[in-house]
Design an enzyme around this catalytic site. Structure first.
Site, PDB file in Angstrom:
ATOM      1  N   ASP A 194       5.515 -21.250  42.687  1.00 45.14           N
ATOM      2  CA  ASP A 194       6.558 -21.461  42.275  1.00 45.14           C
ATOM      3  C   ASP A 194       6.130 -20.932  40.353  1.00 45.14           C
ATOM      4  O   ASP A 194       6.342 -21.890  39.631  1.00 45.14           O
ATOM      5  CB  ASP A 194       7.481 -21.960  42.668  1.00 45.14           C
ATOM      6  CG  ASP A 194       8.050 -22.008  43.425  1.00 45.14           C
ATOM      7  OD1 ASP A 194       7.286 -21.059  44.331  1.00 45.14           O
ATOM      8  OD2 ASP A 194       8.952 -23.126  44.213  1.00 45.14           O
ATOM      9  N   ARG A 243       9.619 -14.388  50.591  1.00 45.49           N
ATOM     10  CA  ARG A 243       9.380 -15.200  48.867  1.00 45.49           C
ATOM     11  C   ARG A 243       7.977 -14.504  48.612  1.00 45.49           C
ATOM     12  O   ARG A 243       7.161 -15.562  48.624  1.00 45.49           O
ATOM     13  CB  ARG A 243       9.906 -16.262  48.665  1.00 45.49           C
ATOM     14  CG  ARG A 243      11.019 -16.666  48.847  1.00 45.49           C
ATOM     15  CD  ARG A 243      12.198 -18.272  48.561  1.00 45.49           C
ATOM     16  NE  ARG A 243      13.062 -18.715  48.711  1.00 45.49           N
ATOM     17  CZ  ARG A 243      13.350 -20.083  47.746  1.00 45.49           C
ATOM     18  NH1 ARG A 243      12.978 -20.721  47.123  1.00 45.49           N
ATOM     19  NH2 ARG A 243      14.699 -20.238  48.228  1.00 45.49           N
TER      20      ARG A 243
END
Length: 512
Positions: A194, A243
């Site tokens: 992330d 994602r």
């Protein structure tokens, strides 16, 4: 509710040893920061060298990693930390010092720079323990495994991210790592990789990400658009719900990756994000590219990809897949050179190279894995002409523009449309282009961008307050221009010298 990731793991992970061990300082040597050469966006912005030129230290516990950081002369003193063994909660304590800011239960690379962490010997495993990079720059992480990091349940670490970056992070190269979970959010796991809150110039290469609900994101929300300039290449994304990555704003270059068993969605470009997607192999997956779960569109440029047994859902509401016949809807240029493997050989090349403990093998751009030399060096590339926005909103969007005589087929408005494929050019080798507002606006930074293939065309220039003719700054070449904040209603970029006919793709303005 989205279903949890389908697990394909075997027996449960064995309990990790918790005995602490002290760091062992090796003789002072001028070590290379990592094996191989940095690639992608991490090679831009001055390059990423990690701990090159500094001391090398061996660590077998998380506490020893922290001690190595805290034992430096300063928070920017280069250091390479060779890690071997299992790093877990039981052997990772906070260590204090003037050159570090650490915390227990997470490997904390916070408010520091010039660090390499590399797995050696029998390998390095960060078990249920994440790596947190915050307010840091020039970091390399190579040849390690990070597994089963949780944000809920027990134990928790790093907000549930295997590797997480946030708050003013610059130049990070993550290479030949394995990032894995044992389920999705309902099982307590979050993202594997992330980036948020102003993280830029990152490369993830030759790595494996698997068995997770979420591969990773660039931007924590639709309003967090200060991230970008991220390269993903030669990675394996396997058995992941979504994602891969999620891109909110910013630019991502995604090439030569192998995607297998993506259950819900893959590359999710949204909120103005732009993805350059080249020569990837998508296999046994669903909705591998598009804008999903939002009505704020993202964009992509596609070429050379293979879609093998990929299914596409129908477009409706906030579900907008790019398929079944993905077409480009933007143009993205990158400021570095790279070699593309043919998409058909990507699964085999990635199988032989991606992940920790694969001998740090890389592709030669001809579908043939290569073993790196035993005494590698890392050489940063020259800072590219294209410079990242300094943060905040681009004040040129929605403003007006004018200038001196323009070349045929070009437009003043092309410099404020957010599109790098369109540009303004003067009718000769010099000329003016201006941004103007209906009322006084405070500006302290300008970014001038040249379109792909025109780098170096702009020579000498002056930046003027068009209201009174004052010269705010002068220089040469495109890029970022910073000056004392000034309130004005019109600002002019005057090209006074050039190599041929100069071109301006974007004339961005920022308050600071």
């Amino acid at each position: 509710m989205r279903r949890a990731v389908v697990l394909r793991l075997g027996a449960a992970l064995a309990a990790a040893a918790t005995a602490a061990a002290a760091a062992v300082a090796l003789p002072m040597i001028q070590a290379s920061a990592a094996v191989g050469t940095v690639t992608g966006y991490a090679s831009a912005n001055g390059g990423t060298t990690g701990g090159a030129g500094g001391q090398t230290v061996r660590a077998t516990t998380g506490t020893a990693i922290h001690a190595a950081l805290c034992g430096r002369a300063s928070s920017s003193t280069p250091i390479t930390i060779e890690v071997e063994g299992t790093i877990n909660h039981g052997n990772t304590s906070k260590v204090s010092g003037g050159s570090c800011n650490t915390a227990a239960g997470v490997i904390e690379l916070k408010q520091i720079s010039n660090v390499t962490i590399i797995g050696v010997g029998n390998g390095a495993v960060f078990d249920q323990l994440g790596i947190h990079i915050r307010e840091a720059r020039n970091i390399i992480i190579q040849n390690v495994t990070v597994r089963n990091v949780k944000k809920s349940g027990s134990p928790t670490s790093n907000g549930g991210d295997a590797i997480g970056m946030e708050s003013g992070v610059r130049n990070v190269w993550v290479d030949h790592v394995t990032l894995e979970a044992s389920g999705g959010e309902s099982e307590g796991f979050d993202g594997l990789f992330d980036m948020k809150n102003d993280t830029q110039y990152v490369t993830l290469s030759y790595s494996t990400l698997r068995n997770s609900g979420r591969g990773g994101l660039i931007g924590s929300s639709e309003s967090d658009r200060s991230n970008g300039y991220v390269t993903f290449h030669h990675n394996l994304y396997q058995n992941i719900d979504s994602r891969t990555p999620l891109l909110r704003g910013g630019i991502a270059h995604i090439y030569n990756n192998h995607y297998a068993n993506l259950h819900e969605s893959g590359i999710n470009s949204r909120a103005g994000g732009r993805a350059k997607v080249d020569n990837n192999y998508f296999e046994d997956s669903k909705d591998v590219l598009g804008t999903f779960y939002t009505d704020e569109a993202g964009y992509w440029q596609v070429s050379g990809n293979v879609f093998d047994n990929v299914t596409w859902s129908s477009r409706s509401g906030d579900n907008n897949p790019a398929g079944p016949d993905p077409q480009s809807n933007t143009s993205v240029s990158v400021p570095y050179s790279y070699r593309l493997d043919g998409a058909n050989c990507v699964p085999d090349v990635v199988r032989q190279t991606a992940g920790a403990n694969k001998g740090l093998r890389v592709s030669d751009g001809s579908c043939t894995p290569q073993t790196p030399t035993t005494t590698p060096t890392v050489t940063p590339t020259v800072t590219p002409t294209i410079t990242p926005p300094p943060g905040g909103n681009n004040l040129s969007i929605g403003a007006g523009s004018d200038g001196s005589s323009k070349a045929s087929g070009t437009s003043y408005g092309n410099v404020r449309d957010g599109d790098m494929s369109t540009y303004w050019s003067p009718s000769g080798s010099t000329g003016d282009i201006s941004i103007k507002w209906g009322s006084a606006t405070t500006v302290s930074q300008v970014v001038i961008r040249e379109p792909s293939g025109s780098s170096g065309g702009i020579g000498s220039w002056q930046l003027l307050n068009a209201g009174n003719g004052a010269v705010l700054k002068s220089g040469s070449g495109a890029g970022a221009i910073t000056f004392t904040p000034v309130s004005l209603s019109k600002i002019t970029f005057r090209i006074t010298g050039s190599n041929g006919t100069p071109r301006v793709a974007e004339f961005e303005t920022y308050a600071g």
